[in-house]
Enzyme design. Structure first.
Site, PDB file in Angstrom:
ATOM      1  N   ARG A  19     -13.596  -8.012  -2.109  1.00 38.40           N
ATOM      2  CA  ARG A  19     -13.009  -7.695  -0.799  1.00 38.40           C
ATOM      3  C   ARG A  19     -12.458  -6.251  -0.786  1.00 38.40           C
ATOM      4  NH1 ARG A  19      -7.709  -5.955   1.113  1.00 38.40           N
ATOM      5  NH2 ARG A  19      -7.538  -6.650   3.252  1.00 38.40           N
TER       6      ARG A  19
ATOM      7  N   THR B  76       0.895  -1.137   0.000  1.00 45.53           N
ATOM      8  CA  THR B  76       0.000   0.000   0.000  1.00 45.53           C
ATOM      9  C   THR B  76       0.933   1.185   0.000  1.00 45.53           C
ATOM     10  OG1 THR B  76      -1.953  -0.913   1.128  1.00 45.53           O
ATOM     11  CG2 THR B  76      -1.478   1.364   1.582  1.00 45.53           C
TER      12      THR B  76
ATOM     13  N   THR C 153      -0.716   1.040   6.681  1.00 44.82           N
ATOM     14  CA  THR C 153      -0.453  -0.097   5.790  1.00 44.82           C
ATOM     15  C   THR C 153      -0.327  -1.357   6.638  1.00 44.82           C
ATOM     16  OG1 THR C 153       1.070  -1.124   4.226  1.00 44.82           O
ATOM     17  CG2 THR C 153       2.052   0.420   5.806  1.00 44.82           C
TER      18      THR C 153
ATOM     19  N   ASP D  69      -8.746  -1.827   4.611  1.00 42.78           N
ATOM     20  CA  ASP D  69      -8.864  -0.610   5.423  1.00 42.78           C
ATOM     21  C   ASP D  69      -8.520   0.654   4.649  1.00 42.78           C
ATOM     22  OD1 ASP D  69      -6.184  -1.683   5.303  1.00 42.78           O
ATOM     23  OD2 ASP D  69      -5.608  -0.089   6.689  1.00 42.78           O
TER      24      ASP D  69
END
Ligand code: ASP
Length: 319
Positions: free
Chosen positions: A211, A183, A234, A214
């Protein structure tokens, strides 16, 4: 001398071992982090807004195939790319996010579009791509997002039958293949004292059933409030979602009066680590203090303020 502007960014956290990272790969990661840092710092030096700085830094990381975001996004189970991103303005409290976009070259721009040009906070899947197209954001065909190492990672994950977190180049033996995260994100304080945060990801290799982690969830992966801090996370998204990580840190500062460093320590090491929530975050507070905590073996990270030199770290034993 007090800090007037500050910028911090990450390119993913996970099992990143010094012993198995090639010198060439390490140089490439460090150079990419420095380029992104410079892209954001340039905005802040010119008295530009923190919001522009975090967007520019994240765009730079999204354009780099090394990181799991934008161009280097991982593959879903079906062999597509579904990218998530979010951005928050600590000055106004406004936020925008997209989840599952497939064609937008820079998902962080789409997130900002949602914040600035709609009445919404989070748009997902074809609707989010459609909005980006209507506003003439650059889009790309699927081939643009194809990278051989991500494709190979999907084949391995399909063989294992597992969803995986990925943050770097497979086939470079620089990590435990079962424990990969990725991320990108940035936080900034500008010369006017405003804070902002931005996060962008391809999510997890072999993810399915639409899916969402966060990263596009305001309060979990991203948070910014001028009164406390700006955070970009992350790590293993399901844990960060349940712990509402980014907002929890801001709450510890706001309601318990903790410092940024102390609030980060409690959430990353005392709350996440014991339950297996591996990962980290970058943070800046209203005074320009920077924190880069993680409970994984490493985290690609970098920071720069007007009073401190460039810091770039990869492993757990660097500052
Ligand atoms: N948090 C991201 C997700 O779960 C992945 C990561 O940061 O490594 O989608």
């Amino acid at each position: 001398m007090s800090t007037t502007w500050a910028l911090a960014l990450h390119g993913g956290a996970g099992t990143i071992a010094r012993t198995s990272m090639t010198a060439e790969a390490e140089r490439a990661y460090r150079a990419a982090l420095q380029t992104a840092l410079e892209a954001g710092a340039e905005v802040l030096r010119r008295h530009g807004p923190a919001l522009d700085a975090v967007e520019m830094a994240v765009r730079s990381l999204e354009d780099c195939p090394l990181f799991n975001a934008g161009r280097g996004a991982v593959f879903t189970h079906e062999g597509h790319h579904e990218m998530d991103a979010s951005i928050m303005d600590g000055r106004t409290g406004l936020a925008g996010a997209v989840a599952g976009v497939r064609t937008v070259q820079n998902p962080i721009r789409a997130a900002r579009l949602v914040m600035e040009h709609t009445d919404h906070v989070l748009l997902a899947y074809p609707g989010a791509d459609e909005l980006a197209r209507q506003h003439n954001l650059p889009t790309q065909p699927a081939e643009y997002f194809f990278t051989q190492h991500r494709y190979d990672q999907l084949q391995e994950a399909l063989k294992e039958g597992k969803m995986r977190l990925d943050h770097s180049e497979a086939k470079q033996p620089n990590e435990d293949p079962k424990k990969k995260m990725g991320t990108v994100g940035a936080v900034a304080r500008d010369q006017h004292g405003h804070l902002a945060a931005a996060t962008s990801t391809g999510g997890m290799t072999n993810k399915r059933y639409s899916r969402i982690g966060d990263s596009p969830i305001i309060g979990s992966g991203t948070w910014a409030d001028n009164r406390t801090c700006a955070i970009s996370c992350t790590g293993h998204g399901e844990y960060f979602l349940r712990a509402v990580v980014a907002h929890d840190i801001a709450c510890l500062m706001e309601y318990r009066g903790l410092s940024l460093a102390e609030a980060c320590r409690i959430v990353v090491h005392d709350k996440l680590a014991p339950v297996g929530g591996e990962g980290g975050l970058v943070a800046v507070d209203s005074a320009g203090h920077v924190a880069l905590p993680f409970n994984s073996e490493g985290m690609y990270r970098a920071s720069l303020t007007d009073t401190t030199p460039i810091y770039i770290g990869v492993y757990g034993d660097e500052g």
